[in-house]
Design a protein around this motif. Structure first.
Motif, PDB file in Angstrom:
ATOM      1  N   PHE A 125       0.963  -1.292  -0.036  1.00 61.60           N
ATOM      2  CA  PHE A 125       0.064   0.063   0.068  1.00 61.60           C
ATOM      3  C   PHE A 125       0.975   1.027   0.011  1.00 61.60           C
ATOM      4  N   ASN A 126       0.604   2.213  -0.867  1.00 59.68           N
ATOM      5  CA  ASN A 126       1.620   3.435  -0.981  1.00 59.68           C
ATOM      6  C   ASN A 126       1.008   4.269   0.060  1.00 59.68           C
ATOM      7  N   VAL A 127       1.988   4.584   0.822  1.00 60.98           N
ATOM      8  CA  VAL A 127       1.639   5.422   2.076  1.00 60.98           C
ATOM      9  C   VAL A 127       2.049   6.720   1.900  1.00 60.98           C
ATOM     10  N   THR A 128       2.998   7.178   0.787  1.00 61.92           N
ATOM     11  CA  THR A 128       3.512   8.376   0.379  1.00 61.92           C
ATOM     12  C   THR A 128       2.276   9.093  -0.379  1.00 61.92           C
ATOM     13  N   ALA A 129       1.793   8.284  -1.073  1.00 62.97           N
ATOM     14  CA  ALA A 129       0.352   8.682  -1.770  1.00 62.97           C
ATOM     15  C   ALA A 129      -0.686   7.551  -1.905  1.00 62.97           C
ATOM     16  N   PRO A 130      -1.488   7.790  -0.956  1.00 60.29           N
ATOM     17  CA  PRO A 130      -2.508   6.498  -0.770  1.00 60.29           C
ATOM     18  C   PRO A 130      -3.576   6.440  -1.753  1.00 60.29           C
ATOM     19  N   GLY A 131      -3.745   7.551  -2.729  1.00 58.79           N
ATOM     20  CA  GLY A 131      -4.504   7.267  -3.793  1.00 58.79           C
ATOM     21  C   GLY A 131      -3.707   6.497  -4.942  1.00 58.79           C
ATOM     22  N   ARG A 132      -2.467   6.423  -4.930  1.00 59.91           N
ATOM     23  CA  ARG A 132      -1.910   5.542  -5.916  1.00 59.91           C
ATOM     24  C   ARG A 132      -2.024   3.922  -5.675  1.00 59.91           C
ATOM     25  N   HIS A 133      -2.075   3.174  -6.766  1.00 59.84           N
ATOM     26  CA  HIS A 133      -2.080   1.831  -6.755  1.00 59.84           C
ATOM     27  C   HIS A 133      -1.395   1.186  -5.583  1.00 59.84           C
ATOM     28  N   TYR A 134      -2.296  -0.014  -5.188  1.00 57.93           N
ATOM     29  CA  TYR A 134      -1.192  -0.867  -4.736  1.00 57.93           C
ATOM     30  C   TYR A 134      -0.627  -1.667  -5.610  1.00 57.93           C
ATOM     31  N   VAL A 135       0.785  -2.263  -5.076  1.00 57.29           N
ATOM     32  CA  VAL A 135       1.728  -2.712  -6.047  1.00 57.29           C
ATOM     33  C   VAL A 135       1.855  -4.181  -5.496  1.00 57.29           C
ATOM     34  N   LYS A 136       1.522  -5.317  -6.400  1.00 56.40           N
ATOM     35  CA  LYS A 136       1.666  -6.703  -6.044  1.00 56.40           C
ATOM     36  C   LYS A 136       2.936  -7.133  -6.873  1.00 56.40           C
ATOM     37  N   THR A 137       3.942  -7.839  -6.085  1.00 57.30           N
ATOM     38  CA  THR A 137       5.220  -8.010  -6.507  1.00 57.30           C
ATOM     39  C   THR A 137       5.523  -9.721  -6.377  1.00 57.30           C
ATOM     40  N   ALA A 138       6.275 -10.113  -7.319  1.00 59.60           N
ATOM     41  CA  ALA A 138       6.762 -11.631  -7.158  1.00 59.60           C
ATOM     42  C   ALA A 138       7.688 -11.629  -5.769  1.00 59.60           C
ATOM     43  N   LEU A 139       7.295 -12.724  -5.092  1.00 58.95           N
ATOM     44  CA  LEU A 139       8.400 -12.899  -3.903  1.00 58.95           C
ATOM     45  C   LEU A 139       8.520 -14.426  -3.871  1.00 58.95           C
ATOM     46  N   SER A 140       9.892 -14.916  -4.064  1.00 59.79           N
ATOM     47  CA  SER A 140      10.102 -16.391  -3.877  1.00 59.79           C
ATOM     48  C   SER A 140      10.480 -16.868  -2.433  1.00 59.79           C
ATOM     49  N   VAL A 141       9.260 -16.530  -1.811  1.00 66.14           N
ATOM     50  CA  VAL A 141       9.303 -17.031  -0.340  1.00 66.14           C
ATOM     51  C   VAL A 141       8.098 -17.965  -0.243  1.00 66.14           C
ATOM     52  N   LEU A 142       8.645 -19.181   0.479  1.00 66.27           N
ATOM     53  CA  LEU A 142       7.458 -20.196   0.778  1.00 66.27           C
ATOM     54  C   LEU A 142       6.753 -19.794   1.804  1.00 66.27           C
ATOM     55  N   ASN A 143       5.259 -19.534   1.754  1.00 68.09           N
ATOM     56  CA  ASN A 143       4.425 -19.325   2.645  1.00 68.09           C
ATOM     57  C   ASN A 143       2.999 -19.866   2.478  1.00 68.09           C
TER      58      ASN A 143
END
Length: 615
Positions: free
Chosen positions: A298-316
Motif C-alpha cells: 500500500f502506497n503511504v506516500t500517496a495513498p491514492g496511487r495503486h497497490y503494487v503486487k510483486t513477485a516474492l520467491s518466499v514459501l508461505n
C-alpha cells in the motif's frame, strides 16, 4: 483518524531490531507463542479429523475436558474446550497441559507436530519443511507479543493501515500460516506486515523484447507510469539508462520487492543483467507498507496511487509466492470483465459491492528458464508485478476502511475487535451482524446462483467500508484475477478471460459457499462473538439464515438453482485446508484445476439447516 493515516513511529520492538534482532525470542514469549499455536493446532486438526480428543473427567462450566495422545502414546495433552457448531473446538489455551510419561512438560508446537506426524500424514519430504514453517510462525507470534500493540478498543477507532499491520492471527484455519521461508531475521524486521516498516520498491527496466505489459481498456503504459512515478523519479531512471547508452523507451519498468531483487534477481537473473536485457534502476521515491499477503504494498506516500503486487520467491502457506508473467497478461481483462458484470447486475450493485481492479500487469519472460520448466515452476514466477486500485479515492466522507480479518481479531487481553465495533454502533448485535451479512454474504450468494461465479472471500481478501456508526455499509473484494472462478461451461467469456473457467464437479460447486464462507470464516466469527458474550450461537446462525432466505426470496427466477444447490441441506462435505498443506506444502493445489486436489473427510452438520425457512 483518517482512512489514509499511517503509523509514523515504529514500535519499540522495531526500533530495537538493529541492536537485538532476536530480542523478541525470550523464554516467556516463546512459551506463550507455543501455547497459542498448540491451541490452534489441536483445534484445527481436530476439526479436520486428523486427531480425535477423548473426553476425560474435569470440572468446568459449559466446557468439558479432553485428552489427546501422541502417536506412540507417551505424551498426553489435556485441555478444556467448548464444541460449537461446525465441529469448531474453542479451546482454552491456558488450560492446556502436556505430560510425557507422566511428567509435566511445556506445550511445544514443533514437538506436537513430531509427536503426531503419523496422524497428520506427514511424509519424510514434507515434515522438515513443515517444522520450519511452524517455527517461523512461532517466531512471528513472539514478535507480535513483544510489541506494544493497540488494544481491540483502540483498533476500533484506528485507521486502515494501523489495523492492517496490527493483525496477529493470519489465516484462521491454517496452523502453519506465517512460514515466510526465505526471510532472514533482518528481512523479517524490514518486510513482515506486522513490522509496519516503510519500504521503497526496487525498480528494473525490462527490454520489451522479453517483457509483456497489459492494462485495462482505458489505460496505457505511459499513463500508468506517469501517475505512479513522480517526474523526478522518471527523470532519474531515464538518466541511468542514458548513462549506459540505453533508451528507457525500449524497456518496461517493473517494480520489485527489495528481497526479490537482492536474493533472486541480482543472482538468478545475472545473465539478463549482464546482457542489459534487465537494468537495475534503484529504489523508487514512494514509501509503501506490506499488507497481510506480504507481497502486496500500500502506497503511504500517496495513498491514492495503486497497490503494487510483486513477485516474492518466499514459501508461505502452501505456495511459493511468485507471480507468473504469463498469468499476469490476462489479469486486467479479467478485472474489466468482472467490473462490468457487477455494474450490470442490480442485485450486486444494490448491495454496494465493488472491486478494486487490477488495472495493469507487467512480467519478464526468461527464455532459458521457460525452455527448461513447465508452467507451474517457480522459476517462471520470479519477475512480474501488477497494479491494483487503491480503495481510498472511492471513500465517501465519514467512511473508513478495515480489513475483514479484523472481525476475527482478538487482542492479548482477549478483547474482540468485532465486539468493540458492535458496541460502538449502538445497535443490537444481531442487527449489526445482519448489516454485515447483507453486504458480504448476499453478493457471494448472488454471484454463485446467478453467475456460477465463486470468489475466495477470506478475511485478507475483503475490505469493509464502515459508516459513521461503525457498521458495515458495503464491502470491497480484491485479489480478483488469481482467486475468482466461473464454474460453468456454458457461460460466455471473452477469450482473454477464459482462464478463470474451471471444471468443478456439480456436487462440490456449493462448497465455494459452504467451505470458503461458512466453514472457513463464519465458523470463526461465530466463535469470537460467542466467546465475547456478544451473541448466542443460535442467534448468530439464525441471522445468517435470515440473510440467505431473504436473498433467495428476492430472486424467484433462480428458484430452480436454489433447489439444485441447496444452501439449507442437512450437511455438506468437510473440505480440509490443513490436509492440503500437510500433503504438499510447496504447491498445495494447481490454480488451473483447484478441485482436483481437494481433501474431503466425511461431512459437517450444516448449521443453516436447523433454522431453514419452511419449504
Amino acid at each position: 483518524m483518517t482512512a489514509t493515516a499511517v503509523p509514523t513511529q515504529p514500535s519499540s520492538a522495531a526500533r530495537s531490531a538493529a541492536d537485538d534482532p532476536v530480542g523478541h525470542l525470550t523464554p516467556q514469549l516463546w512459551a506463550r507463542a507455543n501455547r497459542l499455536l498448540v491451541r490452534k493446532a489441536l483445534a484445527e486438526f481436530t476439526h479436520e479429523r486428523l486427531i480425535t480428543p477423548v473426553p476425560v473427567p474435569g470440572a468446568g462450566d459449559d466446557r468439558r475436558w479432553y485428552e489427546v495422545r501422541s502417536d506412540d502414546g507417551t505424551v498426553t495433552y489435556r485441555f478444556a474446550a467448548r464444541v460449537l457448531a461446525l465441529a469448531h473446538w474453542q479451546i482454552d489455551a491456558d488450560s492446556i497441559t502436556r505430560h510425557r510419561d507422566g511428567t509435566p512438560v511445556p506445550p511445544d508446537a514443533v514437538d506436537l507436530i513430531v509427536e503426531l506426524r503419523d496422524s497428520l500424514g506427514l511424509s519424510a519430504r514434507v515434515l522438515p519443511v513443515y517444522l520450519e514453517e511452524i517455527t517461523s510462525t512461532l517466531a512471528g507470534t513472539a514478535y507480535k507479543l513483544a510489541r506494544p500493540a493497540p488494544s481491540a478498543a483502540e483498533l476500533a477507532e484506528a485507521d486502515f493501515q494501523t489495523i492492517e499491520t496490527s493483525m496477529t492471527e493470519g489465516h484462521p484455519c491454517f496452523v502453519a500460516n506465517n512460514g515466510r521461508l526465505g526471510f532472514g531475521v533482518d528481512e523479517y524486521h524490514r518486510y513482515a506486515p506486522e513490522a509496519a516498516a516503510p519500504v521503497r520498491l526496487e525498480w528494473l527496466a525490462a527490454h520489451r523484447d522479453h517483457s509483456t505489459f497489459s492494462s485495462a481498456a482505458d489505460l496505457d503504459y505511459d499513463t500508468l507510469i506517469e501517475s505512479e512515478l513522480d517526474p523526478d523519479t522518471r527523470a532519474r531512471f531515464a538518466a541511468t539508462m542514458a548513462g549506459l547508452g540505453l533508451d528507457l523507451a525500449d524497456y518496461h519498468l517493473i517494480p520489485a520487492h527489495p528481497w526479490q531483487w537482492w536474493n533472486k534477481l541480482a543472482v538468478t537473473f545475472a545473465g539478463e543483467l549482464a546482457e542489459r536485457r534487465l537494468v537495475h534502476l534503484g529504489p523508487g521515491s514512494d514509501e509503501h507498507l506490506a499488507q497481510q499477503s506480504i507481497r502486496t504494498f500500500f502506497n503511504v506516500t500517496a495513498p491514492g496511487r495503486h497497490y503494487v503486487k510483486t513477485a516474492l520467491s518466499v514459501l508461505n502457506m502452501g505456495f511459493m509466492r511468485g507471480l507468473s508473467a504469463a498469468y499476469m497478461a490476462a489479469t486486467p481483462a479479467i478485472n474489466d470483465w468482472l467490473a462490468d458484470l457487477i455494474a450490470g447486475d442490480e442485485v450486486l450493485t444494490g448491495t454496494g459491492l465493488t472491486i478494486i481492479r487490477e488495472r495493469a500487469a507487467v512480467g519478464y519472460r526468461h527464455r532459458q528458464y521457460e525452455a527448461a520448466t513447465d508452467r507451474t515452476s517457480p522459476y517462471r514466477k520470479m519477475l512480474a508485478a501488477l497494479w491494483r486500485e487503491s480503495p481510498v479515492p472511492g471513500l465517501a466522507p465519514g467512511r473508513r476502511l478495515t480489513t475483514m480479518a479484523a472481525l476475527l481479531h482478538v487482542d492479548s487481553a482477549g478483547g474482540s475487535l468485532a465486539a468493540e465495533l458492535i458496541a460502538r454502533s449502538g445497535l443490537a448485535p444481531e442487527v449489526w451482524l445482519r448489516r454485515y451479512l447483507d453486504a458480504y454474504l448476499t453478493p457471494l450468494l448472488h454471484s454463485f446462483y446467478a453467475h456460477d461465479l465463486a470468489f475466495m472471500p477470506h478475511g485478507e481478501n475483503v475490505i469493509l467500508v464502515l459508516d459513521e456508526r461503525d457498521t458495515v455499509e458495503r464491502v470491497i473484494f480484491k485479489d480478483i484475477a488469481e482467486e475468482i472462478a466461473v464454474m460453468c461451461a456454458e457461460v460466455e467469456l471473452p477469450p482473454a478471460v477464459e482462464r478463470i473457467r474451471v471444471e468443478v464437479p456439480d456436487d462440490t460447486k456449493l462448497l465455494s459457499i459452504f467451505t470458503d464462507v461458512v466453514d472457513c470464516f463464519l465458523r470463526h466469527l461465530n466463535a469470537v462473538l460467542v466467546e465475547a458474550g456478544v451473541l448466542a450461537e443460535e442467534v448468530f446462525w439464525r441471522t445468517v439464515v435470515a440473510c440467505a432466505a431473504d436473498y433467495l426470496d428476492r430472486v424467484p427466477h433462480l428458484a430452480e438453482r436454489a433447489r439444485r444447490y441447496d444452501l439449507f441441506a442437512p450437511e455438506f462435505a468437510l473440505s480440509c485446508l490443513n490436509r492440503l498443506q500437510l500433503r504438499d506444502n510447496q504447491q498445495m493445489i494447481d490454480l488451473a484445476d483447484p478441485s482436483a486436489a481437494l481433501q474431503f473427510v466425511g461431512t459437517l452438520t450444516n448449521p443453516l439447516a436447523r433454522y431453514a425457512p419452511a419449504r
